[in-house]
Design an enzyme around this catalytic site. Sequence first.
Site, PDB file in Angstrom:
ATOM      1  CD  GLU A 115      36.775  32.218  19.154  1.00  0.00           C
ATOM      2  OE1 GLU A 115      37.466  32.838  19.912  1.00  0.00           O
ATOM      3  OE2 GLU A 115      35.715  32.259  18.986  1.00  0.00           O
ATOM      4  CD  GLU A 168      36.411  30.697  24.179  1.00  0.00           C
ATOM      5  OE1 GLU A 168      36.326  29.482  24.235  1.00  0.00           O
ATOM      6  OE2 GLU A 168      37.022  31.254  23.349  1.00  0.00           O
TER       7      GLU A 168
HETATM    8  N1  T1G Z   1      44.979  35.698  29.037  1.00  0.00           N
HETATM    9  C1  T1G Z   1      45.652  36.131  30.179  1.00  0.00           C
HETATM   10  N2  T1G Z   1      46.661  35.574  31.099  1.00  0.00           N
HETATM   11  C2  T1G Z   1      46.396  34.229  30.838  1.00  0.00           C
HETATM   12  C3  T1G Z   1      45.536  33.608  30.018  1.00  0.00           C
HETATM   13  C4  T1G Z   1      44.710  34.387  29.159  1.00  0.00           C
HETATM   14  N3  T1G Z   1      44.025  33.823  28.305  1.00  0.00           N
HETATM   15  N4  T1G Z   1      45.807  32.270  30.256  1.00  0.00           N
HETATM   16  C5  T1G Z   1      46.746  32.073  31.118  1.00  0.00           C
HETATM   17  N5  T1G Z   1      46.967  33.172  31.659  1.00  0.00           N
HETATM   18  C6  T1G Z   1      48.161  33.590  32.587  1.00  0.00           C
HETATM   19  C7  T1G Z   1      47.573  33.136  34.051  1.00  0.00           C
HETATM   20  O1  T1G Z   1      46.759  34.138  34.712  1.00  0.00           O
HETATM   21  C8  T1G Z   1      48.913  33.318  34.560  1.00  0.00           C
HETATM   22  O2  T1G Z   1      49.441  34.250  35.031  1.00  0.00           O
HETATM   23  C9  T1G Z   1      50.015  32.332  33.519  1.00  0.00           C
HETATM   24  O3  T1G Z   1      49.241  32.728  32.472  1.00  0.00           O
HETATM   25  C10 T1G Z   1      50.017  30.849  33.809  1.00  0.00           C
HETATM   26  O4  T1G Z   1      48.652  30.369  33.764  1.00  0.00           O
HETATM   27  C11 T1G Z   1      36.880  35.917  22.121  1.00  0.00           C
HETATM   28  C12 T1G Z   1      37.257  36.057  24.689  1.00  0.00           C
HETATM   29  C13 T1G Z   1      46.640  28.623  29.035  1.00  0.00           C
HETATM   30  C14 T1G Z   1      46.156  26.057  29.919  1.00  0.00           C
HETATM   31  O5  T1G Z   1      40.341  30.331  29.131  1.00  0.00           O
HETATM   32  O6  T1G Z   1      43.442  27.299  30.625  1.00  0.00           O
HETATM   33  O7  T1G Z   1      39.430  33.674  24.335  1.00  0.00           O
HETATM   34  O8  T1G Z   1      49.352  34.104  37.454  1.00  0.00           O
HETATM   35  O9  T1G Z   1      49.019  29.203  35.894  1.00  0.00           O
HETATM   36  O10 T1G Z   1      48.730  25.546  34.390  1.00  0.00           O
HETATM   37  O11 T1G Z   1      36.348  33.588  22.240  1.00  0.00           O
HETATM   38  O12 T1G Z   1      46.405  29.355  31.688  1.00  0.00           O
HETATM   39  O13 T1G Z   1      51.663  33.917  35.907  1.00  0.00           O
HETATM   40  O14 T1G Z   1      50.477  36.280  36.192  1.00  0.00           O
HETATM   41  O15 T1G Z   1      46.990  28.368  34.306  1.00  0.00           O
HETATM   42  O16 T1G Z   1      50.445  26.316  32.367  1.00  0.00           O
HETATM   43  C15 T1G Z   1      40.232  31.850  26.641  1.00  0.00           C
HETATM   44  C16 T1G Z   1      42.648  30.216  30.207  1.00  0.00           C
HETATM   45  C17 T1G Z   1      40.128  33.278  27.062  1.00  0.00           C
HETATM   46  C18 T1G Z   1      42.687  29.938  28.592  1.00  0.00           C
HETATM   47  C19 T1G Z   1      47.921  27.450  30.716  1.00  0.00           C
HETATM   48  N6  T1G Z   1      41.425  31.115  27.090  1.00  0.00           N
HETATM   49  N7  T1G Z   1      44.167  29.855  30.619  1.00  0.00           N
HETATM   50  O17 T1G Z   1      48.113  26.969  32.191  1.00  0.00           O
HETATM   51  O18 T1G Z   1      49.411  28.335  33.699  1.00  0.00           O
HETATM   52  S1  T1G Z   1      38.635  34.105  26.538  1.00  0.00           S
HETATM   53  C20 T1G Z   1      41.306  30.405  28.329  1.00  0.00           C
HETATM   54  C21 T1G Z   1      44.388  28.195  30.479  1.00  0.00           C
HETATM   55  C22 T1G Z   1      38.648  34.107  24.923  1.00  0.00           C
HETATM   56  C23 T1G Z   1      37.361  34.442  22.795  1.00  0.00           C
HETATM   57  C24 T1G Z   1      37.153  34.558  24.359  1.00  0.00           C
HETATM   58  C25 T1G Z   1      45.616  28.029  31.230  1.00  0.00           C
HETATM   59  C26 T1G Z   1      46.546  27.509  30.072  1.00  0.00           C
HETATM   60  P1  T1G Z   1      50.245  34.569  36.184  1.00  0.00           P
HETATM   61  P2  T1G Z   1      48.525  28.917  34.449  1.00  0.00           P
HETATM   62  P3  T1G Z   1      48.977  26.629  32.770  1.00  0.00           P
END
Ligand code: T1G
Length: 699
Positions: free
Chosen positions: A105, A125
């Site tokens: 975004e 999301e």
């Molecule tokens: N925020 C904080 N921490 C995150 C994170 C995030 N968005 N995504 C991953 N982590 C942390 C995760 O907890 C772990 O931490 C580490 O990164 C490695 O993750 C307004 C509101 C990015 C593809 O849903 O899909 O944006 O355990 O083991 O396999 O519209 O993480 O090491 O402490 O999964 O390499 C939308 C979710 C948020 C992305 C990486 N974004 N993340 O995969 O590693 S809502 C998501 C993933 C939003 C807006 C809205 C995957 C990854 P720790 P991992 P990975």
Amino acid sequence: MTAEYQVHGDVAVITLANPPVNGLGLSTRQGIVDGLAKAEADAAVKAIVITGAGGAFSGGADIKEFGTDKSLQEPNLHSVINAVENAGKPVVAAIHSVCMGGGLELALGCHYRIAAPGCSVALPEVKLGILPGAGGTQRLPRVVGVEAALNMIVSGEPVKSEMIGAVPGQKLFDKMAASAESLAAEALAFAKSVADVRPLPLVRNLPCKHPEGDAYFQFARNMVKGMAKNFPAPAKCVDAVEAATKRKFADGLAFERELFINLMWTPESRALRHLFLAERAASKIPDVPSDTPKRDVQKVGVIGAGTMGGGISMNFLNAGIPVTILETKQEALDRGVATIRKNYEAQVKKGKLKQEKYEQRMALLSTTLSYDDLKDVDLVIEAVFEEMGVKEAVFKQLDAVAKPGAILASNTSTLDVDQIASFTKRPQDVVGMHFFSPANVMKLLEVVRGKATAKDVLATVMAIAKKIKKTAVVSGVCDGFIGNRMIERYSQQAGFLLDEGCTPQQVDKAIEKFGFAMGPFRMGDLAGNDIGWAIRKRRAVEQPDMKYSKTADLLCEMGRFGQKTGAGWYDYQAGKRDAIPSDVVNKMIEDHRKALGVTPRKVSDEEIVQRLVYALVNEGAKILEEGIASKSGDIDMVYLTGYGFPIHRGGPMHYASEVGLFNVVESMKRFAKNPLDDARAWTPAPLLAKLAAEGKAFQ
Ligand code: T1G
């Protein structure tokens, strides 16, 4: 600040630096806004690039901030994107590796986007029970088209940057970089090339129409309704994207915001966000640092070529790890290999596995009748008969043959891993790896930590679990570890409900309506009622005072072990799995009630669900306070990935916190008064009682 600012010539570069994935937390958002202000104020700066440090452009809003005021504090993501759009100089997003959620975004708010190939681009999301809340539903359709955008938003699935960048008419990226390595330089050059372009292009000003809008969105709604019966977010995604085609941008943005905020507060979203973090937290063992050196696992041995041994072997073959299966008889080996072949061939037939992949995997499989052929494996997993004497013989042989440093694992589902370790001179190398049947399908792996299990053994097994795509949860040693110990209490309640007036189908229907994949009686018929029978016989010796309904024993005495005998709690037509209510069984239950002198009563579905689920919760609280599980989220992961607990409820412990632990304890007090029940089962675990009294939730 977790965003760095540098100037390269006449281009300012703002680099998001909030490891591990540059989550757009408050300090990062502030860093972007500050960087833009600096660039605006610096006359020497002609253009601005925003990029991400490390392995991501940005993984989106910082999920760890959700539910805290930081996530709402200004500058919120909308304000950041507004600042980008209103910058007086061109802002170019230089995208690589991961560009998701709020990260995408943010990029859509930039005037230009340049992407490296291989970048995972998504608006995921919906997987958190929400929808893109910073303009994604309004801007993405304007650059990739309504249908492609809706697909991405409703599925939440990532697509590779080169797949989108190359599609004619889709303008998500203004330029594809040659590679991730050249992205930085190409982004600077691109920024220079657009430094004087005015007016600055804004995605929000692009048109957004669908030629057959009403029909398309009706179709989309019908599709979504079927796939998301327990989750409200997908349908709202359709509403938001439709608004992009029907409303002015600002109105569409406001509508999206309203939908986003409402979804954030749904129990389904809270459950999904809990599970996102719980799944990742499960792989962390409090006293085993994540940088603990791991042993190298190049070759695996599996002892036993039965259903479990074969399924376990397939996990490693699928990950490209050679496996040697050992059996005591050639025909057992042949049978086991034939089953593995049959499973793969079925996948090939369904088009789920390529023929050459199948052949590659089978080429990694060898078999033997001799322990000597296991002398150079790095990890051995025994899946032999569940009897301590047999385990002793196996582990004594392994101890004699396996090389130093080999990890010796037992697939036992309830036996004492410390006792098994004592059969060897290397207890530090012994660990439990409890797979769930079918082992090549079920995601759950209980990693059972013995008193002597070395930390590097645990770290190695957790890493291997990730490699074979299992959700590993560490359990201490107790009867039944986490899952089976809790299911014992759940099954105990299911039996009492029959004594009190329920039929098996009433209990199953009630808990399946709650969301379980399968109720306790259908599950018993699938797994085999004789398994519970053997455990109750053993328990009768070890815990003679534990109360059970006799119905399950009566059923087994009738030889009704379930689908495998063509009859169990239900009747089954030959070769079919449909559970047909059985007059024979219902009569047995009625006769048993008469023998108990019980007048059957009508039990509500609500009571059925509460007694089954709270039985899990109370035992889970005991498991937590005994340290058998280190986190309540671990227990939730066990139940979601191993026992069909409904995802939209978040797991038994999360669900109990949502209900309110005070309310759970109050219900338990009522159940304890039921003379047909086991009052001790309803004595709240001290941890549960404490949290309930303090008005707290499980952490
Ligand atoms: N925020 C904080 N921490 C995150 C994170 C995030 N968005 N995504 C991953 N982590 C942390 C995760 O907890 C772990 O931490 C580490 O990164 C490695 O993750 C307004 C509101 C990015 C593809 O849903 O899909 O944006 O355990 O083991 O396999 O519209 O993480 O090491 O402490 O999964 O390499 C939308 C979710 C948020 C992305 C990486 N974004 N993340 O995969 O590693 S809502 C998501 C993933 C939003 C807006 C809205 C995957 C990854 P720790 P991992 P990975």
